[in-house]
Design a protein around this motif. Structure first.
Motif, PDB file in Angstrom:
ATOM      1  N   GLU A  46       0.781  -1.149  -0.059  1.00  0.00           N
ATOM      2  CA  GLU A  46      -0.024  -0.148  -0.040  1.00  0.00           C
ATOM      3  C   GLU A  46       0.789   1.159   0.021  1.00  0.00           C
ATOM      4  OE1 GLU A  46      -0.222  -2.434   2.103  1.00  0.00           O
ATOM      5  OE2 GLU A  46      -2.434  -3.274   1.878  1.00  0.00           O
ATOM      6  N   PHE A  47       2.041   1.260   0.740  1.00  0.00           N
ATOM      7  CA  PHE A  47       2.868   2.294   0.573  1.00  0.00           C
ATOM      8  C   PHE A  47       3.416   2.607  -0.666  1.00  0.00           C
ATOM      9  CE2 PHE A  47       7.336   4.090   0.748  1.00  0.00           C
ATOM     10  CZ  PHE A  47       7.122   4.910   1.546  1.00  0.00           C
ATOM     11  N   CYS A  48       3.784   1.584  -1.445  1.00  0.00           N
ATOM     12  CA  CYS A  48       4.276   1.701  -2.789  1.00  0.00           C
ATOM     13  C   CYS A  48       3.203   2.216  -3.738  1.00  0.00           C
ATOM     14  CB  CYS A  48       4.709   0.435  -3.352  1.00  0.00           C
ATOM     15  SG  CYS A  48       6.278  -0.119  -2.568  1.00  0.00           S
ATOM     16  N   GLU A  49       2.008   1.866  -3.477  1.00  0.00           N
ATOM     17  CA  GLU A  49       0.923   2.254  -4.215  1.00  0.00           C
ATOM     18  C   GLU A  49       0.723   3.656  -3.861  1.00  0.00           C
ATOM     19  OE1 GLU A  49      -3.928   1.243  -4.435  1.00  0.00           O
ATOM     20  OE2 GLU A  49      -2.473  -0.246  -4.264  1.00  0.00           O
ATOM     21  N   MET A  50       0.648   4.013  -2.893  1.00  0.00           N
ATOM     22  CA  MET A  50       0.502   5.585  -2.302  1.00  0.00           C
ATOM     23  C   MET A  50       1.356   6.662  -2.618  1.00  0.00           C
ATOM     24  SD  MET A  50      -0.056   6.785   1.666  1.00  0.00           S
ATOM     25  CE  MET A  50      -0.493   8.306   2.002  1.00  0.00           C
ATOM     26  N   THR A  51       2.604   6.078  -2.901  1.00  0.00           N
ATOM     27  CA  THR A  51       3.553   6.912  -3.005  1.00  0.00           C
ATOM     28  C   THR A  51       4.118   6.797  -4.741  1.00  0.00           C
ATOM     29  OG1 THR A  51       5.356   5.271  -2.463  1.00  0.00           O
ATOM     30  CG2 THR A  51       4.682   6.723  -0.743  1.00  0.00           C
ATOM     31  N   GLY A  52       3.982   5.611  -5.143  1.00  0.00           N
ATOM     32  CA  GLY A  52       4.461   5.405  -6.574  1.00  0.00           C
ATOM     33  C   GLY A  52       6.032   4.972  -6.543  1.00  0.00           C
ATOM     34  N   TYR A  53       6.417   4.863  -5.354  1.00  0.00           N
ATOM     35  CA  TYR A  53       7.879   4.245  -5.218  1.00  0.00           C
ATOM     36  C   TYR A  53       7.756   2.534  -5.515  1.00  0.00           C
ATOM     37  CZ  TYR A  53       9.471   8.556  -3.176  1.00  0.00           C
ATOM     38  OH  TYR A  53       9.844   9.907  -2.856  1.00  0.00           O
ATOM     39  N   SER A  54       9.240   2.010  -6.043  1.00  0.00           N
ATOM     40  CA  SER A  54       9.090   0.482  -6.329  1.00  0.00           C
ATOM     41  C   SER A  54       9.306   0.178  -4.872  1.00  0.00           C
ATOM     42  CB  SER A  54      10.219   0.355  -7.294  1.00  0.00           C
ATOM     43  OG  SER A  54      11.364   0.730  -6.566  1.00  0.00           O
ATOM     44  N   LYS A  55       9.152  -1.129  -4.649  1.00  0.00           N
ATOM     45  CA  LYS A  55       9.512  -1.936  -3.371  1.00  0.00           C
ATOM     46  C   LYS A  55      11.041  -1.743  -3.061  1.00  0.00           C
ATOM     47  CE  LYS A  55       5.949  -5.288  -2.985  1.00  0.00           C
ATOM     48  NZ  LYS A  55       5.610  -6.725  -2.807  1.00  0.00           N
TER      49      LYS A  55
END
Length: 106
Positions: free
Chosen positions: A43-52
């Motif tokens: 969810e963090f990656c989805e929210m920020t657009g960052y890769s894992k």
């Protein structure tokens, strides 16, 4: 065996409304009312657009606020409000704001 017959008269709009309500009950949408306050890495990656990979690097370097469960393990948790504050913490001034600041300092 006795047959029971039911007769219902509905307009197409009324029928569509009933079907729509049933579908909403079966499949809740992901609106802001259903967003989780505490969430994981996906969810963090989805929210920020960052890769894992980038997210793990930010956690490793302690650049983003995160939590680990007391029992240990590898799970990483984030609080929505803290991530939103972290994302918006370094506002960049517009060109007009920058020029106004420069004029004031001269």
């Amino acid at each position: 065996m006795e047959k029971k017959e039911m007769v219902v008269q509905l307009t197409t709009d009324e029928l569509k409304k009933i079907i729509s309500e049933v579908i909403k009950e079966e499949r809740p949408d992901n609106t802001s009312n259903t967003l989780k306050e505490v969430f994981g890495l996906d969810e963090f990656c989805e929210m920020t657009g960052y890769s894992k990979q980038t997210a793990y690097k930010l956690v490793h370097e302690r650049k983003v606020p995160f939590y680990k469960p007391e029992h240990g393990g590898r799970k990483i948790l984030f609080k929505r409000k803290e991530v939103e504050e972290w994302l918006t913490a370094t506002r960049v001034a517009t060109l007009d704001e920058f020029c106004d600041d420069m004029e004031c300092s001269l």
